[in-house]
Motif scaffolding. Structure first.
Motif, mmCIF file in Angstrom:
data_model
loop_
_atom_site.group_PDB
_atom_site.id
_atom_site.type_symbol
_atom_site.label_atom_id
_atom_site.label_comp_id
_atom_site.label_asym_id
_atom_site.label_seq_id
_atom_site.Cartn_x
_atom_site.Cartn_y
_atom_site.Cartn_z
ATOM 1 N N SER B 20 0.811 -1.207 0.000
ATOM 2 C CA SER B 20 0.000 0.000 0.000
ATOM 3 C C SER B 20 0.845 1.258 0.000
ATOM 4 O O SER B 20 1.601 1.508 0.934
ATOM 5 C CB SER B 20 -0.936 0.024 1.200
ATOM 6 N N PHE B 21 0.680 2.046 -1.063
ATOM 7 C CA PHE B 21 1.213 3.403 -1.071
ATOM 8 C C PHE B 21 0.089 4.380 -0.758
ATOM 9 O O PHE B 21 0.209 5.581 -0.970
ATOM 10 C CB PHE B 21 1.827 3.724 -2.445
ATOM 11 N N ALA B 22 -1.026 3.846 -0.278
ATOM 12 C CA ALA B 22 -2.237 4.650 -0.100
ATOM 13 C C ALA B 22 -2.236 5.416 1.213
ATOM 14 O O ALA B 22 -2.680 6.557 1.281
ATOM 15 C CB ALA B 22 -3.469 3.739 -0.168
ATOM 16 N N GLY B 23 -1.775 4.797 2.284
ATOM 17 C CA GLY B 23 -1.870 5.422 3.597
ATOM 18 C C GLY B 23 -0.984 6.653 3.695
ATOM 19 O O GLY B 23 -0.105 6.875 2.856
ATOM 20 N N GLY B 24 -1.227 7.415 4.728
ATOM 21 C CA GLY B 24 -0.310 8.505 5.040
ATOM 22 C C GLY B 24 0.417 8.138 6.306
ATOM 23 O O GLY B 24 0.604 8.959 7.181
ATOM 24 N N LEU B 25 0.804 6.870 6.397
ATOM 25 C CA LEU B 25 1.350 6.371 7.656
ATOM 26 C C LEU B 25 2.848 6.584 7.755
ATOM 27 O O LEU B 25 3.595 6.166 6.868
ATOM 28 C CB LEU B 25 1.057 4.871 7.788
ATOM 29 N N PRO B 26 3.290 7.191 8.842
ATOM 30 C CA PRO B 26 4.728 7.239 9.098
ATOM 31 C C PRO B 26 5.259 5.813 9.253
ATOM 32 O O PRO B 26 4.518 4.892 9.600
ATOM 33 C CB PRO B 26 4.839 7.986 10.427
ATOM 34 N N ALA B 27 6.558 5.632 9.010
ATOM 35 C CA ALA B 27 7.172 4.305 9.041
ATOM 36 C C ALA B 27 7.280 3.799 10.476
ATOM 37 O O ALA B 27 8.023 4.369 11.268
ATOM 38 C CB ALA B 27 8.551 4.377 8.408
ATOM 39 N N PRO B 28 6.571 2.711 10.803
ATOM 40 C CA PRO B 28 6.655 2.207 12.176
ATOM 41 C C PRO B 28 8.030 1.620 12.506
ATOM 42 O O PRO B 28 8.414 1.580 13.674
ATOM 43 C CB PRO B 28 5.561 1.128 12.224
ATOM 44 N N ASP B 29 8.769 1.190 11.470
ATOM 45 C CA ASP B 29 10.108 0.647 11.746
ATOM 46 C C ASP B 29 11.061 1.724 12.254
ATOM 47 O O ASP B 29 12.126 1.412 12.769
ATOM 48 C CB ASP B 29 10.677 -0.045 10.499
ATOM 49 N N LEU B 30 10.660 2.991 12.112
ATOM 50 C CA LEU B 30 11.511 4.080 12.613
ATOM 51 C C LEU B 30 11.051 4.603 13.977
ATOM 52 O O LEU B 30 11.692 5.481 14.553
ATOM 53 C CB LEU B 30 11.520 5.240 11.607
ATOM 54 N N PHE B 31 9.925 4.091 14.491
ATOM 55 C CA PHE B 31 9.438 4.593 15.781
ATOM 56 C C PHE B 31 10.467 4.302 16.878
ATOM 57 O O PHE B 31 10.982 3.179 16.963
ATOM 58 C CB PHE B 31 8.119 3.916 16.183
ATOM 59 N N PRO B 32 10.737 5.266 17.735
ATOM 60 C CA PRO B 32 11.726 5.054 18.803
ATOM 61 C C PRO B 32 11.075 4.314 19.975
ATOM 62 O O PRO B 32 10.843 4.879 21.038
ATOM 63 C CB PRO B 32 12.118 6.492 19.185
ATOM 64 N N MET B 33 10.811 3.026 19.743
ATOM 65 C CA MET B 33 10.009 2.238 20.686
ATOM 66 C C MET B 33 10.576 2.244 22.110
ATOM 67 O O MET B 33 9.865 2.487 23.073
ATOM 68 C CB MET B 33 9.888 0.780 20.212
#
Lengths: 388, 388
Positions: B20-33
């Motif tokens: 999906s290129f549809a969402g406007g979602l930031p990359a969760p793999d970059l979240f500073p968990m």
């Protein structure tokens, strides 16, 4: 005062030298701090990045499902909102057009009036007595509004331990209220943030439950129900919900999407992780508030003059004092604050004015020592004014 | 599609079999968990029960002060909101009366249109080109609206890496836009969620900053600024803010109080605890999005027919493709999803319709492999349609 009353109250409560019965603040000494800490940690572990990502407008599915199961309804009839206040605002936006007649208790929750105000309702007040809404008077009002070609659109009620009065509507009145609103085609919005916090007397069915029994169909129930985790768990996470028929929920989803996309993801997950401790937490809060309410009632009997009338709440966080007509509780407030006690004057809780001799006291967030000292100071203030 | 577009998009993005290129979602793999985990823990320790209590409507003071210091303005000119979306909704409620003329880019952010819609604006579209708003055309529009006795009330613009187009407004156009709106008495609402995420080219002053220079007085700046921690840190906490002149902030506080009392307390404290890692986090996100954008641009050149025009963004999360007129991107979408790739058709981003041959792609939340495979599938879809 009206427009910024809650805000100003929250400010007074932050002054450490004043014993404040003014706020509507749950007791922070009862917050399950370590459980919340563990719940946040568990949610981050369980869901990983999804706990911090955008999520669906309807709400975190396990939380919706739990709420729905408690109410015996499908999850599709539950919408998670960012605090009850948001539910009221969105329902106001959906249901109130300019000039629509909205029936409210006299007095009623100030925050609801603030939420509805931007949509320009015409408020009509329902008379109340010690048992809450006077349903016989209500029937007269419904008839008169209909006859005048201005039928009521919405009725807003807080049947359990009402804010600001602490009053509870009897089963008989509940049944009549549900019946009357259905008969006159009025949507009934039940605001129930305190229902779980009963410390005396028997639990009564919600208006929502009575509406469901009456209609026999969750999607034809004319009662809309609003509740929250703010008073049972903690308020600072802002997790609350609305239960309603599908056509209302579907509009609510759209309105919520425009309003804030969704309630914070992590917060919904934290509350979900806390559900197993909720029953014990509710017991703790009930026991503490029950004790604080009894102490305040005793202190009123001791310190206030016998002319002061007051409610004895069966639950919740508030009680209501009515002083003799010639006293004005707004005028008395500076003198009370000088004696280092604060309350909320009753006037802002009336949509159409009045109530100048009334006040709301909250016992939820006060220690026994504060209740004793604060009520003595309040007694002095009132007795002093009566002697003038 | 319009009314529930974002919601439906969020649903498509949850299907694991579709790139999906549809969402406007930031990359969760970059979240500073782990930083968020520590920040939640630290906030609970530092503030204790206050982290879970009701708090002031204006926002957590240290967070407001930090934001204000970054902008070189007093903290009183900053209002914390529950996601940028809430800022847009509340500003719509305050500033837009029924029938008021609101100028929007063509295309513009769909969520803003959804936020404003309940207040019944009359949208007037500003033509745009590869450099964003065509300010010369805008002058003509402002003149014509004024001559017609319907002067514009509000102009909504996203000058940096616009959603949906990825376009950036030049310094010269920014200056002219600020000047023109001031001259014609139009409030200028600058939405800037992506401004920090520039990966190429030089940072440009915000419209707010130019408005401040022009007016010389923070309380006479006609530019209102909205930004967020959703794209730099994480979106699921819903922490954002508005900067504006005091008269607007003071109304905003009242509107916010009615809308949700305050933004969740703990969330504001978590973000405050995360401020020390913010610069490094922004660098990580910039580097990753810059790489993903370059890969997507390369893949477009490789897979899409040369008739497809597209933007090369200097930052943010989106790029915009314009296909030949005879193609309809809504009609193409089912075929694309069959090939396991999704985008957003451009039409809903136009307030007054049009844009049938456009689409928005987001590269922020896609791996190199997904970009390669997804763009190949999209290329097949488009080439197939062109050959029909």
């Amino acid at each position: 005062m009206q427009s910024s009353a809650i805000r100003e109250i929250l400010k007074i409560t932050q002054r450490p030298d004043v014993i404040s019965f003014a706020g509507g603040l749950p007791a922070p000494d009862l917050f399950p701090m370590e459980d919340v800490r563990r719940a946040a940690d568990a949610a981050l572990t369980r869901y990983g990045a999804a706990a911090l990502q955008y999520s669906t407008t309807e709400g975190h599915p396990p939380l919706r499902e739990w709420i729905a199961a408690q109410a015996g309804i499908p999850a599709g009839n539950v919408q998670i909102v960012t605090g009850s206040q948001q539910g009221l605002d969105l329902l106001g936006k959906l249901l109130i057009g300019e000039g629509d007649v909205v029936l409210v208790e006299a007095p009623t929750y100030l925050g609801a009036l603030q939420s509805f105000q931007p949509y320009l309702p015409q408020y009509v007040e329902m008379p109340t007595d010690g048992g809450g809404i006077d349903v016989e008077a209500l029937e007269g009002i419904l008839k008169a509004q209909q006859a005048a070609g201005r039928p009521a659109r919405l009725l807003y009620a807080i049947p359990n331990f009402q804010n600001p009065t602490g009053r509870t509507l009897s089963l008989e009145r509940r049944e009549r209220l549900v019946e009357l609103t259905a008969e006159y085609g009025v949507l009934l919005l039940e605001d129930d943030p305190y229902g779980q916090l009963r410390f005396t007397g028997e639990a009564l069915p919600s208006l929502y439950e009575l509406g469901l029994r009456r209609s026999g169909d969750v999607d034809r129930n004319h009662v809309i129900y609003s509740s929250s985790f703010s008073k049972t768990l903690v308020p600072g996470l802002r997790d609350a919900w609305v239960q309603a028929a599908a056509p209302i929920i579907s509009k609510l989803i759209q309105a919520k999407q425009g309003a804030d996309l969704h309630t914070p993801t992590l917060n919904q997950m934290i509350v979900t992780e806390l559900l197993p401790i909720l029953p014990a937490q509710i017991e703790r809060v009930r026991a503490a508030y029950g004790e604080r309410a009894r102490l305040m009632v005793t202190a009123i009997r001791e310190h206030l003059p016998p002319e002061a009338e007051f409610t004895e709440p069966q639950g919740g966080m508030f009680l209501w004092i009515t002083l003799p007509e010639r006293l004005d509780t707004e005028a008395l407030l500076p003198g009370a604050v000088e004696r280092r006690v604060a309350y909320v004057p009753g006037r802002p809780f009336f949509a159409l004015g009045g109530g100048h001799s009334t006040m709301r006291l909250s016992y939820s967030n006060a220690s026994p020592a504060q209740i004793a000292a604060g009520m003595a100071a309040l007694g002095e203030t009132v007795r002093g004014a009566l002697e003038e």
